[in-house]
Motif scaffolding. Sequence first.
Motif: not given
Lengths: 161, 210
Positions: A6, A33, B84
């Motif tokens: 991440v 992302i 996320y």
Amino acid sequence: MERKAVRNLRLCTKDCLCLYVCPHGATDTEDSIIDVDKCTGCGECAAACPSGAISMVPVQYPPQQPKTEEVKACLNELAQSKSDGEVMAREIAKATDKPGLKRLMKAVERSERLIAEDIMREAGFMLPQGDGSHELLEELISNPPTSDFPSGKAGELLEKL
Amino acid sequence: MRYVCQICGYVYDDEKEQVPFEQLPDSWKCPLCGASKSDFKPEHKERETAEVTVNTEAADMKKLSAGQLAAVCTNLARGCEKQYKPAEAELFNELAAYFTRITPAINDADAETLSRQLQEDIDSYPDVRAVADRNQDRGAARVCVWGEKVTRMLSSLVERYLKEGEQMLADTDIWVCTVCGFVYIGSNPPEACPVCKVPAYKFEKVEGRA
């Protein structure tokens, strides 16, 4: 343990080494992302990143520290009081036309919620994937607090987490 | 004598300063966090906490109120954001909005009742801390440290507002630390949060300044 990469956008300095080293193109996305479906968890990007913006996180998190009943009870009561403070601040902010008081009450409302969040995190709701969160979602679906409880959203969460 | 800021821990040491603490004006503020002079206490010895008894019924997940569940859900939304997982964060935020909506109103709230509520919270923190300690729960103890400091700051700001009125906030901004909830009055946020130590960018300005 299976891991995924991440990226912390705040730390990313766009050196782009992750793009060069990723064997699967998982780091090359338009929203920055990392693509979890493409990432195989090899860790090359995290090792190459000069700004330390990429971390490798586990797919399955370990069980959380157990909480005793009396700690949970005390924290829940404190959170209730914080929620009451939040409600009071919200209502004062709504009712007043004094600009200073309105802003101060908005700050108190936000602050009381943040304190309550922190308390509930330590009262058994640290991890979205944890047992506490799962049991809560299941309980809410079987005994919805009101008829318009969004059970569909809760069910979606149970599936995803 | 040494005086300690109950909010950020800043120490005012009479022996090292030009002016003894007692002689500082009432308008004096903590140089680190902006707390009032009245938020300083003489450095104290161990305080005694009487044996605290807890009714564990409140531990039951099925008894959580809408207000508590709203906080659970925004907390879990933030947990998802950190990992996320934006879709999951959005779902938890929607559940939180539902619980916020069904949280019962509190009638006739004013700054005085809020101030009393904050004072009650400050008074209850030592008991919660005692329970955290006897269960060797460092996470719960940490929550008490941050929460008590932030609550003291809120209480001190509401008290100040009750004394000074609108002029207290006329030419200045209000900032909230998005991590611990610390509230700071000033043109710019502090470089680091005096309570949880995160950098200035974690502070958000309260909008709506005239």
